[in-house]
Design an enzyme around this catalytic site. Structure first.
Site, PDB file in Angstrom:
ATOM      1  N   TRP A 127       0.859  -1.197   0.000  1.00 13.07           N
ATOM      2  CA  TRP A 127       0.000   0.000   0.000  1.00 13.07           C
ATOM      3  C   TRP A 127       0.896   1.248   0.000  1.00 13.07           C
ATOM      4  O   TRP A 127       1.807   1.339   0.827  1.00 13.07           O
ATOM      5  CB  TRP A 127      -0.881  -0.047   1.264  1.00 13.07           C
ATOM      6  CG  TRP A 127      -1.854   1.074   1.426  1.00 13.07           C
ATOM      7  CD1 TRP A 127      -2.709   1.548   0.482  1.00 13.07           C
ATOM      8  CD2 TRP A 127      -2.076   1.853   2.610  1.00 13.07           C
ATOM      9  NE1 TRP A 127      -3.471   2.567   1.017  1.00 13.07           N
ATOM     10  CE2 TRP A 127      -3.098   2.775   2.313  1.00 13.07           C
ATOM     11  CE3 TRP A 127      -1.511   1.848   3.890  1.00 13.07           C
ATOM     12  CZ2 TRP A 127      -3.567   3.693   3.242  1.00 13.07           C
ATOM     13  CZ3 TRP A 127      -1.987   2.759   4.818  1.00 13.07           C
ATOM     14  CH2 TRP A 127      -3.007   3.680   4.496  1.00 13.07           C
ATOM     15  N   ASP A 208      -0.978  -5.862   9.043  1.00 10.84           N
ATOM     16  CA  ASP A 208      -1.964  -4.855   8.634  1.00 10.84           C
ATOM     17  C   ASP A 208      -3.217  -5.622   8.218  1.00 10.84           C
ATOM     18  O   ASP A 208      -3.181  -6.406   7.264  1.00 10.84           O
ATOM     19  CB  ASP A 208      -1.400  -4.034   7.467  1.00 10.84           C
ATOM     20  CG  ASP A 208      -2.316  -2.880   7.092  1.00 10.84           C
ATOM     21  OD1 ASP A 208      -3.465  -2.842   7.577  1.00 10.84           O
ATOM     22  OD2 ASP A 208      -1.884  -2.004   6.310  1.00 10.84           O
ATOM     23  N   ALA A 210      -6.784  -4.912   7.172  1.00 14.36           N
ATOM     24  CA  ALA A 210      -7.769  -3.885   6.809  1.00 14.36           C
ATOM     25  C   ALA A 210      -8.976  -4.452   6.074  1.00 14.36           C
ATOM     26  O   ALA A 210      -9.945  -3.741   5.858  1.00 14.36           O
ATOM     27  CB  ALA A 210      -7.097  -2.826   5.935  1.00 14.36           C
ATOM     28  N   LYS A 243     -13.604  -0.767   6.020  1.00 18.47           N
ATOM     29  CA  LYS A 243     -14.215  -1.467   4.879  1.00 18.47           C
ATOM     30  C   LYS A 243     -15.287  -2.442   5.336  1.00 18.47           C
ATOM     31  O   LYS A 243     -16.372  -2.473   4.784  1.00 18.47           O
ATOM     32  CB  LYS A 243     -13.153  -2.225   4.079  1.00 18.47           C
ATOM     33  CG  LYS A 243     -11.762  -1.628   4.118  1.00 18.47           C
ATOM     34  CD  LYS A 243     -11.526  -0.554   3.101  1.00 18.47           C
ATOM     35  CE  LYS A 243     -10.304   0.254   3.487  1.00 18.47           C
ATOM     36  NZ  LYS A 243      -9.720   1.039   2.469  1.00 18.47           N
TER      37      LYS A 243
END
Ligand code: LMR
Length: 394
Positions: A127, A208, A210, A243
């Site tokens: 990212w 991470d 997400a 999300k």
């Protein structure tokens, strides 16, 4: 003093969002920023969140501060959906944060207190905000090979080869599921090998997380991370609710810390809270209160899970249909990898010039590394889109 500043380099995802907004064409298509969209192209508020919001409006009597750690029940519920029972409760501490990026930041700053200028290994690619965010916290980024654009597969042997040169005390950043930007996820066997490597070389895994629920479902998406967590002495996780609860602008996330024992977990948490206090003092409450209400009310939770599963299945079938459309348009299996990848993103493997052409001539907005947002694909115009992509890329 401010005249000494030079313009900051633009973030490619945010820059693309701005360009898209300014484009007056009606038939433009946004495949850029990672925001879930339904078949109408909207990003609706989830049903359970809507109900929780009404309840909160009725029940909330004050907007006074909650605490630096945030809402305790939210923290506990996040520990459960992320880690299940993979680690004993006395080794786990959770702190509410301003989104997943807030979690990444406070964890990175805390780690930089534990080991100033520690090396952090990032997948190539990753990212785009990882690099400025983590280096801004003082950590020293290094990259490990991850993805082969030619085959659409993970370069696992090359990844291991690179990580075998890591030193004890280095940090290894992993994507928990739905790798951003490639959609190429580690298998459970590969998670096991990574767990062994972390133990052997004394690396600290930093995950991470997400897109929980967007790949293979809530339980399966967490399986690799839980396997790792159950075996390593220490681990940190940045979890996002942006999300999977669609509360993007409310900024909801959590920093999770697993330490070797309860005493070290307490000290770690005290440092996380001290970092938070020094950066933004207290996390925002509104979105986390909604997530807490959804996760702790059986009916709301069941409805949230059903809606999330519907979103996941929609992305999965868009992947299959788009890969089929690209197969028809290109008369080749060149893009078949899209059907097997996970979550919101895949990379088409186009050059920056080809991406510019798609934007300029067709109003199709794709991030410069050729990452597309699968949820943004127009289900009724996949053949047309596939033909434009193939025509531009051959
Ligand atoms: C993305 O990768 O598009 C999302 O995570 C949104 C962002 O902040 O970049």
């Amino acid at each position: 003093m401010l005249e000494n500043l030079k313009p900051a380099p633009p973030d490619k995802i945010l820059a693309l969002m701005a360009q898209y907004r300014e484009d007056p064409r009606e038939n433009k298509l946004d495949l850029g920023v990672g925001v879930y969209k339904d078949e109408k192209g909207d990003t609706p508020i989830m049903r359970a969140i809507r109900v929780a919001e009404e309840r909160l409006h009725e029940e909330q009597t004050t907007k006074s501060y909650v605490s630096v750690q945030g809402d305790k029940e939210f923290c506990q519920a996040m520990g459960e959906i992320v880690l299940g029972d993979a680690v004993p409760a006395d080794r786990l501490r959770v702190c509410q944060t301003a989104g997943g990026s807030g979690a990444l930041s406070v964890i990175a700053l805390m780690l930089n207190r534990a080991r100033v200028g520690a090396t952090i290994w990032l997948s190539d690619p990753t990212w785009p905000n990882h690099l400025p965010l983590l280096s801004g916290a003082g950590l020293k980024p290094q990259s490990y090979p991850y993805y082969d654009s030619e085959t659409g597969q993970i370069r696992f042997e090359a990844m291991l080869g690179s990580l075998r040169t890591a030193m004890a005390g280095d940090i290894l950043l992993l994507h928990g599921c739905c790798h951003n930007p490639t959609g190429a996820d580690l298998s459970l066997e590969q998670w096991q090998i990574i767990a062994d490597l972390c133990k052997e070389r004394g690396l600290l895994p930093f995950v991470d997380f997400a897109y929980l629920g967007f790949g293979d479902g809530l339980e399966k998406d967490a399986a690799g991370l839980r396997l790792l967590a159950s075996q390593v002495p220490e681990l940190v996780i940045a979890a996002s609710c942006s999300k999977n609860f669609a509360v993007y602008r409310d900024r909801v996330g959590a920093a999770l810390l697993v330490a070797a024992n309860a005493g070290e977990a307490d000290i770690g948490l005290s440092q996380l809270l001290s970092v938070t206090r020094s950066v933004y003092s207290m996390p925002p409450d509104h979105g986390a209160a909604l997530v807490r209400m959804v996760l702790t009310d059986p009916q709301l939770r069941a409805d949230w899970m059903a809606e999330l599963e519907g979103m996941r299945q929609r992305m999965e079938s868009l992947r299959r249909d788009f890969a089929d459309a690209l197969r028809r348009a290109s008369n080749s299996s060149r893009f078949d990898f899209i059907a097997n990848q996970k979550g919101m993103f895949s990379r088409l493997g186009l050059s920056p010039e080809q991406i510019d052409t798609l934007r300029e001539e067709h109003g199709i907005y794709i991030v410069g590394d050729s990452r597309i947002n699968i949820a943004g694909l127009p289900g009724d115009k996949l053949d047309e889109l596939a033909r434009a992509i193939v025509a531009t890329s051959t």
